[in-house]
Design a protein around this motif. Structure first.
Motif, short mmCIF file in Angstrom:
data_model
loop_
_atom_site.label_atom_id
_atom_site.label_comp_id
_atom_site.label_asym_id
_atom_site.label_seq_id
_atom_site.Cartn_x
_atom_site.Cartn_y
_atom_site.Cartn_z
N GLU A 170 -1.79 -3.13 -6.54
CA GLU A 170 -2.24 -3.01 -5.14
C GLU A 170 -3.39 -3.98 -4.88
O GLU A 170 -3.47 -4.59 -3.83
CB GLU A 170 -2.66 -1.56 -4.87
N ARG A 171 -4.27 -4.14 -5.87
CA ARG A 171 -5.40 -5.03 -5.67
C ARG A 171 -4.99 -6.50 -5.73
O ARG A 171 -5.62 -7.34 -5.09
CB ARG A 171 -6.52 -4.70 -6.66
N ASN A 225 0.82 -1.22 0.00
CA ASN A 225 0.00 0.00 0.00
C ASN A 225 0.85 1.26 0.00
O ASN A 225 0.56 2.22 -0.73
CB ASN A 225 -0.92 0.01 1.22
N ASP A 281 2.40 6.78 -6.82
CA ASP A 281 1.33 7.64 -7.33
C ASP A 281 1.70 9.11 -7.15
O ASP A 281 1.56 9.92 -8.07
CB ASP A 281 0.03 7.30 -6.58
N ARG A 314 -6.57 -8.88 -13.43
CA ARG A 314 -5.70 -7.72 -13.15
C ARG A 314 -4.48 -7.75 -14.07
O ARG A 314 -4.04 -6.71 -14.56
CB ARG A 314 -5.21 -7.75 -11.70
N VAL A 360 0.46 4.83 -13.46
CA VAL A 360 -0.59 5.17 -12.46
C VAL A 360 -1.64 4.07 -12.42
O VAL A 360 -2.10 3.66 -11.34
CB VAL A 360 -1.23 6.54 -12.78
N LYS A 361 -2.02 3.56 -13.59
CA LYS A 361 -3.06 2.53 -13.63
C LYS A 361 -2.52 1.17 -13.17
O LYS A 361 -3.22 0.40 -12.51
CB LYS A 361 -3.63 2.43 -15.04
N ASP A 381 -3.74 -1.75 -10.07
CA ASP A 381 -3.99 -3.19 -10.22
C ASP A 381 -3.06 -4.01 -9.35
O ASP A 381 -3.47 -5.01 -8.76
CB ASP A 381 -3.89 -3.60 -11.70
N GLU A 411 2.25 1.93 -3.35
CA GLU A 411 1.25 2.49 -4.28
C GLU A 411 1.15 4.00 -4.10
O GLU A 411 1.23 4.77 -5.06
CB GLU A 411 -0.13 1.86 -4.05
N VAL A 412 0.98 4.44 -2.85
CA VAL A 412 0.82 5.87 -2.57
C VAL A 412 2.06 6.64 -2.99
O VAL A 412 1.97 7.70 -3.62
CB VAL A 412 0.52 6.08 -1.06
#
Lengths: 234, 234
Positions: A100-101, A62, A69, A205, A93-94, A98, A65-66
């Motif tokens: 992260e998910r 996580n 981004d 994903r 960015v995209k 994915d 990701e942040v």
């Protein structure tokens, strides 16, 4: 410093920043891949401690990701990239969303292992393991295609998702027969079905990430095209 | 034209473009909301024709996603926005991805209705309908918060997801008892469970959109914060 050198300097700085972000996304991808591998191992060996490690490590995914981004937004604001540079940043960015998910999938399956997935019942987790490993292979390959920005390799992963879907369907049917034969197994089988669906979604994903690679290389958004249409484009 | 007027002109153009995109996202959001409402109605009344309409209309949702996404990339390249303008565009890019996936939910449930969801069995779809309507309410409210860029209203939706999750869990347990009482009902109940999970995921998507609204208004990425931490921020 004359203009040419200045341009070179700016471009050099920009390249360094872009390379840093590309490197970060590989770190994030590697971590997510490890999370998936570990949770599959934890599931196969009923290793609750390993599952707990996976659940705890999701924070790192996580944070990455942040961080990535924010870095992308900063680069856009500062460097005002255009054309393929901008496409690359939008693809990044995209992609991190994915990734992260997929990280969330690992965490969710880890929670299931903590709650006894595959242990309390007589269901073999072998098929579930095979499905999970198939999804990890797809992730590995799509990250590889991302690192090299290889649209052909990305398309191979894109097509692979159909096989993963079929594998999931077979497993779904197999698990359903367990439930019908022995209704007492229902709660445990539902857990296994849940885990199977998680792995199946990892494939979706990966397919998304493959589409971003193709978008970057070809400059065309292929998200809602069929496999044949994408094949024609490449 | 002096500099001041030129600036004003550029800014006016930019505002017009941003407003166009904001308008488009409301069109897309409205369409997705309609898709969800229609599929719930189709499910409750076993209206296969309406379900087919929903499945067909998903193309429109997909086209809007691609169109808005391209427009955002174009604005970034042309206008080189910074600070809150850039945050708005990044929030829009992410929001349309979640809207598109809510659209997929409507399409997937539509396919289930075509295949007889809730018709072949003696399972009442009333609880499923309630869950679906709860998720539509969340979508409606989060779109409203997006239109007004109201972070407080977005946070209300964000918190609402916990209630939707609990409702889903109750339904899950209810459906499980059906299966245990009558194993012949298993395939139909699994369909219903699938649909329930779809609606539960609409709530997750709405929570994502709420986070983008808060990100835009507050300039802070709250994606991995807990409810209490977000509450403190606001």
């Amino acid at each position: 410093m004359d203009k040419l050198n200045l341009d070179k300097h700016i471009s050099g700085q920009f390249n360094a920043e872009i390379n840093f972000v590309r490197n970060q996304i590989m770190v994030m991808g590697g971590l997510v891949e490890q999370q998936l591998r570990d949770v599959i191992k934890a599931m196969a060996t009923h290793d609750v401690e390993l599952a707990q490690q996976v659940a705890r490590r999701d924070n790192k995914v996580n944070s990455l990701e942040v961080k990535i981004d924010e870095e992308c937004t900063r680069i856009i604001a500062k460097r005002q990239p255009a054309a393929s540079d901008l496409r690359l940043i939008m693809a990044i960015v995209k992609t991190i969303a994915d990734l992260e998910r997929i990280g969330d999938v690992a965490k969710n399956v880890a929670r299931m292992v903590e709650n006894g997935l595959g242990k309390r019942s007589n269901i073999s987790v072998a098929s579930l393991e095979t499905l999970g490993e198939h999804s990890v292979k797809m992730l590995h390959d799509v990250l590889d295609s991302f690192a090299r920005m290889d649209d052909e390799a990305a398309f191979v992963v894109h097509r692979e998702d159909e096989k993963l879907d079929k594998e999931y369907e077979r497993l779904f049917r197999e698990l359903m027969t367990y439930m019908m034969e022995d209704p007492r197994s229902i709660p445990n089988v539902l857990d296994a079905l849940n885990a199977a669906r998680c792995f199946e979604r990892v494939g979706d994903r990966c397919q998304n990430i493959a589409e971003y690679v193709i978008y970057f290389v070809r400059g065309k958004d292929v998200r809602h095209l069929g496999t044949d249409e994408i094949a024609e484009l490449l």
